[in-house]
Design a protein around this motif. Sequence first.
Motif, PDB file in Angstrom:
ATOM      1  N   GLU A  77      20.876  16.586 -24.473  1.00 58.66           N
ATOM      2  CA  GLU A  77      20.159  15.863 -25.949  1.00 58.66           C
ATOM      3  C   GLU A  77      19.245  14.963 -26.363  1.00 58.66           C
ATOM      4  O   GLU A  77      18.382  15.272 -26.735  1.00 58.66           O
ATOM      5  N   VAL A  78      18.770  14.765 -24.645  1.00 55.94           N
ATOM      6  CA  VAL A  78      17.291  14.207 -24.428  1.00 55.94           C
ATOM      7  C   VAL A  78      16.095  15.125 -24.805  1.00 55.94           C
ATOM      8  O   VAL A  78      15.290  15.375 -25.188  1.00 55.94           O
ATOM      9  N   ASN A  79      16.719  16.766 -24.086  1.00 55.82           N
ATOM     10  CA  ASN A  79      15.645  17.791 -23.534  1.00 55.82           C
ATOM     11  C   ASN A  79      15.232  17.881 -24.972  1.00 55.82           C
ATOM     12  O   ASN A  79      14.131  18.544 -24.888  1.00 55.82           O
ATOM     13  N   ARG A  80      16.323  18.600 -26.246  1.00 54.16           N
ATOM     14  CA  ARG A  80      16.227  18.631 -27.070  1.00 54.16           C
ATOM     15  C   ARG A  80      15.572  18.224 -27.773  1.00 54.16           C
ATOM     16  O   ARG A  80      14.587  18.589 -28.884  1.00 54.16           O
ATOM     17  N   LEU A  81      15.744  16.340 -27.876  1.00 53.41           N
ATOM     18  CA  LEU A  81      14.509  15.959 -28.872  1.00 53.41           C
ATOM     19  C   LEU A  81      13.130  15.768 -28.595  1.00 53.41           C
ATOM     20  O   LEU A  81      12.250  16.216 -29.461  1.00 53.41           O
TER      21      LEU A  81
ATOM     22  N   ILE B  92      11.334  18.261 -27.452  1.00 51.86           N
ATOM     23  CA  ILE B  92      11.352  19.406 -28.005  1.00 51.86           C
ATOM     24  C   ILE B  92      10.665  20.003 -29.742  1.00 51.86           C
ATOM     25  O   ILE B  92       9.921  19.765 -29.599  1.00 51.86           O
ATOM     26  N   ILE B  93      12.064  18.838 -30.090  1.00 51.12           N
ATOM     27  CA  ILE B  93      11.934  19.002 -31.616  1.00 51.12           C
ATOM     28  C   ILE B  93      10.214  17.730 -32.075  1.00 51.12           C
ATOM     29  O   ILE B  93       9.903  18.135 -32.715  1.00 51.12           O
ATOM     30  N   ALA B  94      10.643  16.383 -31.034  1.00 53.00           N
ATOM     31  CA  ALA B  94       9.288  15.949 -31.253  1.00 53.00           C
ATOM     32  C   ALA B  94       8.192  16.453 -31.239  1.00 53.00           C
ATOM     33  O   ALA B  94       7.642  15.920 -32.226  1.00 53.00           O
ATOM     34  N   SER B  95       8.106  17.062 -30.030  1.00 46.21           N
ATOM     35  CA  SER B  95       6.496  18.054 -29.762  1.00 46.21           C
ATOM     36  C   SER B  95       6.014  18.941 -30.883  1.00 46.21           C
ATOM     37  O   SER B  95       4.934  18.963 -31.369  1.00 46.21           O
ATOM     38  N   VAL B  96       7.240  19.639 -31.051  1.00 47.19           N
ATOM     39  CA  VAL B  96       6.819  20.510 -31.640  1.00 47.19           C
ATOM     40  C   VAL B  96       6.004  19.516 -33.296  1.00 47.19           C
ATOM     41  O   VAL B  96       5.250  20.226 -34.154  1.00 47.19           O
ATOM     42  N   LEU B  97       7.137  18.774 -33.931  1.00 46.65           N
ATOM     43  CA  LEU B  97       6.871  18.478 -34.810  1.00 46.65           C
ATOM     44  C   LEU B  97       5.008  17.833 -35.335  1.00 46.65           C
ATOM     45  O   LEU B  97       4.526  17.269 -35.824  1.00 46.65           O
TER      46      LEU B  97
ATOM     47  N   THR C 246       5.761  13.193 -24.575  1.00 43.44           N
ATOM     48  CA  THR C 246       6.511  13.157 -25.215  1.00 43.44           C
ATOM     49  C   THR C 246       8.386  12.465 -24.767  1.00 43.44           C
ATOM     50  O   THR C 246       8.764  11.454 -24.947  1.00 43.44           O
ATOM     51  N   GLU C 247       8.297  13.544 -23.496  1.00 49.54           N
ATOM     52  CA  GLU C 247       9.272  12.613 -22.575  1.00 49.54           C
ATOM     53  C   GLU C 247       9.442  11.070 -22.030  1.00 49.54           C
ATOM     54  O   GLU C 247      10.354  10.323 -22.065  1.00 49.54           O
ATOM     55  N   GLN C 248       8.549  11.313 -21.807  1.00 52.42           N
ATOM     56  CA  GLN C 248       7.565   9.310 -21.020  1.00 52.42           C
ATOM     57  C   GLN C 248       7.912   8.031 -22.417  1.00 52.42           C
ATOM     58  O   GLN C 248       8.674   7.563 -21.936  1.00 52.42           O
ATOM     59  N   ARG C 249       7.723   8.527 -23.172  1.00 49.69           N
ATOM     60  CA  ARG C 249       7.966   7.792 -24.425  1.00 49.69           C
ATOM     61  C   ARG C 249       9.619   7.046 -24.706  1.00 49.69           C
ATOM     62  O   ARG C 249       9.637   6.110 -24.868  1.00 49.69           O
ATOM     63  N   ILE C 250      10.221   8.786 -24.976  1.00 58.44           N
ATOM     64  CA  ILE C 250      11.646   8.359 -25.600  1.00 58.44           C
ATOM     65  C   ILE C 250      12.141   8.002 -23.642  1.00 58.44           C
ATOM     66  O   ILE C 250      12.879   6.871 -24.353  1.00 58.44           O
ATOM     67  N   GLN C 251      11.857   8.193 -22.640  1.00 61.09           N
ATOM     68  CA  GLN C 251      12.664   7.912 -21.537  1.00 61.09           C
ATOM     69  C   GLN C 251      12.258   5.745 -21.168  1.00 61.09           C
ATOM     70  O   GLN C 251      12.909   5.657 -21.246  1.00 61.09           O
ATOM     71  N   THR C 252      10.774   5.567 -21.681  1.00 61.84           N
ATOM     72  CA  THR C 252      10.842   4.438 -22.040  1.00 61.84           C
ATOM     73  C   THR C 252      11.274   3.899 -22.759  1.00 61.84           C
ATOM     74  O   THR C 252      11.706   2.607 -22.428  1.00 61.84           O
ATOM     75  N   PHE C 253      11.938   3.861 -24.157  1.00 59.80           N
ATOM     76  CA  PHE C 253      12.965   3.526 -24.851  1.00 59.80           C
ATOM     77  C   PHE C 253      14.191   3.413 -23.937  1.00 59.80           C
ATOM     78  O   PHE C 253      15.032   2.029 -23.906  1.00 59.80           O
TER      79      PHE C 253
ATOM     80  N   ASN D 271       9.116  -0.588 -31.084  1.00 61.29           N
ATOM     81  CA  ASN D 271       7.840  -0.156 -31.686  1.00 61.29           C
ATOM     82  C   ASN D 271       7.644   0.857 -30.078  1.00 61.29           C
ATOM     83  O   ASN D 271       6.594   1.653 -30.581  1.00 61.29           O
ATOM     84  N   LEU D 272       8.285   1.408 -29.652  1.00 62.22           N
ATOM     85  CA  LEU D 272       8.332   2.217 -28.856  1.00 62.22           C
ATOM     86  C   LEU D 272       8.261   3.645 -29.247  1.00 62.22           C
ATOM     87  O   LEU D 272       8.100   4.661 -28.778  1.00 62.22           O
ATOM     88  N   LEU D 273       8.648   3.759 -30.249  1.00 61.98           N
ATOM     89  CA  LEU D 273       9.486   4.773 -30.813  1.00 61.98           C
ATOM     90  C   LEU D 273       8.333   5.219 -32.157  1.00 61.98           C
ATOM     91  O   LEU D 273       7.923   6.101 -32.349  1.00 61.98           O
ATOM     92  N   GLN D 274       6.734   4.437 -31.960  1.00 65.09           N
ATOM     93  CA  GLN D 274       5.606   4.765 -32.601  1.00 65.09           C
ATOM     94  C   GLN D 274       5.452   5.809 -32.460  1.00 65.09           C
ATOM     95  O   GLN D 274       4.893   6.748 -31.363  1.00 65.09           O
ATOM     96  N   GLY D 275       5.623   7.448 -33.991  1.00 63.27           N
ATOM     97  CA  GLY D 275       4.962   8.531 -33.926  1.00 63.27           C
ATOM     98  C   GLY D 275       5.997   9.133 -33.096  1.00 63.27           C
ATOM     99  O   GLY D 275       5.948  10.413 -33.537  1.00 63.27           O
ATOM    100  N   LEU D 276       7.255   9.034 -32.938  1.00 62.27           N
ATOM    101  CA  LEU D 276       8.096   9.554 -32.953  1.00 62.27           C
ATOM    102  C   LEU D 276       9.424   9.547 -33.936  1.00 62.27           C
ATOM    103  O   LEU D 276      10.546   9.839 -34.542  1.00 62.27           O
TER     104      LEU D 276
END
Length: 474
Positions: free
Chosen positions: A303-307, A309-314, A398-405, A419-424
Amino acid sequence: MFILILVFSYIQVSTILFYFYIANSPQIHSISELMETANEVSKMTIAHEIVVNHDFKLQEVNLSPNSLESRVKETVHKAFWDNLKEQLSKVPPDYSHAVKLLQEIKETLLALLLPRQTRLKSQIEEALDIELIKQEAEHGALNIPNLTTYILGTMAMLCAPIRDEEIQSLRIMADPVHLLREIFRVLNLMKMDMVNFTIQSLRPHLLEHSVQYERKKFQELLNKLPVTKASNSDLLPSSSTSGTNGPPVSTCPISAGKVSFIHSPTAVLNQAYMDLLDWEPGTEHYPETMLMDKARLHALQGEVNRLVIIASVLLVSSNICGNELFSSSGGGNRLKRVIKALLEGLPDIRSENALMDISNQICMEVDAIFNQLGYPALSTDKATSLKGQLFPNILISTEQRIQTFLRHCLYPGGQNAKNLLQGLNPIQEEVLEIGQRFGSLIHHNRQVFGPYYSEILKKLLLPGGKSETGKVSS
């Protein structure tokens, strides 16, 4: 007893631990020892599954129509019911199999009763008196329609509302063989309903005692399993400063190559938990204390891997195409749905070919949205830029931001760090949901196995009695 038998038959995950036990034990075990161990592992696994999976319930096994198991089952069942039909068609009828079926039905109905339903129990015992039924069968006076009418009435009293319609459909069946077969089918569903009701009832009690129960069972398994003592260097990750290339920790999920830069036991353990979200499929070693959650963690990893991709594309699409695309009615959501559909079934969603296919499709979708809004299609330069920016750098960021959260979710109150998800924003809801599941799963594991982790980490990181707290925080 009936409830326990059905519940403990759920050993989908426990077989992993059971085979691990066999594979790691040099001793030759007797069949009774192996069965005892399998039973204990099953109990621990089922209790764990009920606690961590709030949607857990037993379900009927649906075999593939073309599978060997399905064909064998269908053949055996057909032979049985054909034989019953043949017996009842004789003159005079042969009721020997019918009597056995009625006895099984009676036992099932009694098993579905609650302890307080003593009056109904007496009624069933009297109405389905097997000795009397045998005598009636011997004299050719057995009235199957009357008995099935009583059975259906009793089933209607005992069943969950979801089964009312099925029982009503049984009342209009005239063929006794078909009716008996369907009665057994619906009774099996009622048994499943009863087990699932019991599981829901037990959940609050299990939640209260699950940590102590799982820890106790794990210790009992460790006591039975001869394990060679490893030195501190053997327990360190292969890329640490120890210079060893040993396997991951036997009873601690440490596999990362970052221990040499972290001096806090809690930080080391959290890094180890994070590394489980990046575990290579097929890797031989997997931490024993996480085996029961391996499938869940693997699903979270997907699920993280798919997110990512989705966040990066958007994000790239928004930057290149401008706000018109996302401020338009449903434009962003439409792209999100398209990306999700494209990712379904792809074995390697991070491969260059997969990303290129996604990029091409996104360009087509963006052109379609622009066309609906009356804007010109993407220029060649923008289309090329949109495709090119989906590769490594933006994905890693993008992956680093998700993993930080997700790392913050391992600490008390960590999920409040939105706030760690800003931009996502387009995937914020999904990431929050994953964070809740991941944090809850790890919190439970830490509570159960914390004492084991603390002992290992203290020896590795805090020699001479120095300590952060002496324990791994939960």
